[in-house]
Scaffold this active site. Structure first.
Site, PDB file in Angstrom:
ATOM      1  N   TYR A  53       0.795  -0.785  -0.095  1.00  0.00           N
ATOM      2  CA  TYR A  53      -0.153   0.250   0.249  1.00  0.00           C
ATOM      3  C   TYR A  53       0.842   0.961  -0.580  1.00  0.00           C
ATOM      4  CZ  TYR A  53      -5.276  -0.669   0.445  1.00  0.00           C
ATOM      5  OH  TYR A  53      -5.730  -1.353  -0.135  1.00  0.00           O
ATOM      6  N   GLU A  55      -0.573   4.532  -0.461  1.00  0.00           N
ATOM      7  CA  GLU A  55      -1.086   5.861  -0.393  1.00  0.00           C
ATOM      8  C   GLU A  55      -1.316   7.119  -0.166  1.00  0.00           C
ATOM      9  OE1 GLU A  55      -5.298   5.778   1.958  1.00  0.00           O
ATOM     10  OE2 GLU A  55      -5.492   3.652   1.196  1.00  0.00           O
ATOM     11  N   ASP A 199      -8.644  14.280 -25.037  1.00  0.00           N
ATOM     12  CA  ASP A 199      -8.479  12.470 -23.766  1.00  0.00           C
ATOM     13  C   ASP A 199      -7.888  12.566 -24.821  1.00  0.00           C
ATOM     14  OD1 ASP A 199      -8.147   9.714 -23.489  1.00  0.00           O
ATOM     15  OD2 ASP A 199     -10.714  10.410 -22.854  1.00  0.00           O
ATOM     16  N   THR A 225      -5.114   6.764 -21.684  1.00  0.00           N
ATOM     17  CA  THR A 225      -4.676   5.646 -21.144  1.00  0.00           C
ATOM     18  C   THR A 225      -3.380   5.012 -21.575  1.00  0.00           C
ATOM     19  OG1 THR A 225      -5.188   4.346 -23.146  1.00  0.00           O
ATOM     20  CG2 THR A 225      -7.295   4.534 -21.788  1.00  0.00           C
ATOM     21  N   LYS A 228      -2.899   1.839 -25.202  1.00  0.00           N
ATOM     22  CA  LYS A 228      -3.268   1.641 -26.392  1.00  0.00           C
ATOM     23  C   LYS A 228      -2.470   2.177 -26.829  1.00  0.00           C
ATOM     24  CE  LYS A 228      -7.975   2.983 -25.167  1.00  0.00           C
ATOM     25  NZ  LYS A 228      -9.110   3.668 -24.920  1.00  0.00           N
ATOM     26  N   ARG A 234      -1.770  -1.717 -18.837  1.00  0.00           N
ATOM     27  CA  ARG A 234      -3.471  -1.460 -18.495  1.00  0.00           C
ATOM     28  C   ARG A 234      -3.337  -0.256 -17.466  1.00  0.00           C
ATOM     29  NH1 ARG A 234      -6.021  -3.669 -21.793  1.00  0.00           N
ATOM     30  NH2 ARG A 234      -7.988  -2.653 -21.831  1.00  0.00           N
TER      31      ARG A 234
END
Ligand SMILES: *Cc1c(COP(=O)(O)O)cnc(C)c1O
Length: 421
Positions: A53, A55, A199, A225, A228, A234
């Site tokens: 973790y 955060e 975008d 993203t 692509k 991903r």
């Protein structure tokens, strides 16, 4: 238990992964949002970085034990900023959708108005579609394409923006085969006092390689993203001007997400580095040359391309003159080893489940090092399948599909991928 390989630990999942490796090796992956990530990218995704973790942000974490994660995320941020020439980068968004949610969170209040490209004309769900959070949380309005050219008409978008006075204008698409002029969008946004967001989920690799105009100088926020055309893991990222840095970071965490996926952030850092390597620019140029060759070959077979061609990595093919729906065409092509997706074309009379079009793209097959000569073969096969793949009673013509499939497999063998797996 801890030390078993996946083969020893779980033969069912291992078996499915093996089958999928086979599929990826033996078919032509021509969905334009897909690609083959490098072994180095996948090594980071599959690493021990998944165990922690972290955060918060580098050197400002809510958990102890983060010193390596601080270095790693800072490296990813620095590489993203250098690659895109951005003031600020946030590399935590898990998906393109989360990046867009965070961008709106940073720029807008609930109920504020935005103007974006509609889904049926090539936009994305997260740009205000009524079935998506964006359409439910904001006051969404849409621009489309010029009915004569099927291309963006910046004068018409300006007129709409003047009428509407939106707080945010979004430039970007999922199914648009032409250049997007971000400078023109900036002029429109300035004229009506709107924020501008781009975008670039689909064209991110092309932008990074300077094969498509760069939105970063013109936009308040740019989202993308990473899986692509950029060919990373991903995931997603968001870039912004310095004045939005704090708001964007707060929007991503704690606004939209909690713990970051540090293994994926490691893989993003690897991908940003690969995009700076010699060869990446040539790869992106070849993606476009391949798409343009595929366009010419399909046109020779009397296929109707929306806008008459392409400037980027994808084609939108209107199948009306071929008397076949996008769904039937995509299923026949898949049976022949050519995997594309059905897609709405501008002003499509059919539903999104049927569609009048397909949207083939070249990023993944270009990663296999295929070039123009292979695109001609593929275009010829696509024509054979779509023109002759159905018998007169509507059943699939197994002879045609099987013959093409055998040729596809032979081509795939000549352009191997993941040989060491
Ligand atoms: C793919 C895409 C997204 C969404 O990405 P996910 O990672 O699937 O959430 C957002 N915007 C555009 C324009 C896209 O093409």
């Amino acid at each position: 238990m801890m030390e078993r390989s996946i083969l020893e630990a779980d033969h069912e999942v291992a078996g499915i992964i093996g089958d999928e490796l086979d599929r990826q090796q033996k078919t032509l992956m021509m969905i334009p949002s897909e690609n083959y990530a490098s072994r180095a990218v996948m090594a980071a995704c599959g690493s021990i970085l998944t165990n922690k973790y972290a955060e918060g942000y580098p050197y400002k974490r809510y958990y102890n034990g983060c010193e390596n994660y601080d270095k790693l995320e800072q490296l990813a941020i620095d590489r993203a900023k250098a690659l895109f020439g951005a003031d600020h980068a946030n590399v935590q968004p898990h998906t393109g959708t989360a990046a867009n949610m965070a961008a709106y969170w940073a720029l807008l209040e609930p109920g504020d108005s935005m103007l974006a490209m509609s889904v049926p004309q090539g936009g994305h769900l997260t740009h205000g579609d009524k079935v998506n959070f964006s359409g439910q949380r904001y006051d969404c309005h849409f621009y489309g394409l010029d009915p004569d050219t099927d291309q963006l008409n910046y004068d018409a978008i300006l007129d709409q923006a003047k009428e509407l006075r939106p707080k945010l204008i979004i430039a970007g698409a999922s199914a648009y085969p032409r250049i997007i002029d971000f400078m023109k969008f900036k002029e429109i946004a300035d004229e009506v006092g709107a924020y501008l967001m781009a975008d670039i989920a689909h064209i991110c690799g092309l932008v990074a390689a300077e094969c498509h105009p760069d939105p970063v100088p013109y936009c308040d926020v740019v989202t993308s993203t990473t899986h692509k055309t950029l060919r990373g893991p991903r995931g997603a990222l968001a870039l912004c001007k310095e004045k939005w840095a704090k708001a964007l970071d707060r929007a991503v965490f704690p606004g939209v997400q909690a713990g970051p996926l540090m293994h994926i952030i490691g893989a993003k850092a690897v991908a940003f580095n690969e995009a700076q390597e010699f060869g990446f620019r040539e790869y992106q140029r070849q993606i476009i040359r391949n798409a343009q060759q595929l366009a010419r070959t399909l046109q020779r077979h009397d296929f109707d391309l929306v806008t008459g061609g392409t400037d980027n990595h994808l084609l939108l093919v209107r199948l009306t003159n071929k008397n076949i729906t996008g769904k039937v065409a995509a299923d026949l092509l898949e049976a022949a080893g050519i995997v594309v997706n059905k897609n709405l074309v501008p002003n499509d009379p059919l539903s999104a489940k049927e569609t009048s079009g397909i949207r083939p793209g070249t990023p993944a097959i270009t990663s296999r090092k295929m070039k123009e000569a292979e695109m001609e073969m593929i275009g010829d096969w696509m024509a054979r399948v779509i023109d002759n793949g159905l018998n007169s009673d509507g059943s699939p013509n197994e002879d045609v599909l099987g013959a093409v499939r055998a040729e596809v497999e032979e081509l795939c063998e000549a352009f191997p991928i993941y040989q060491s797996f």
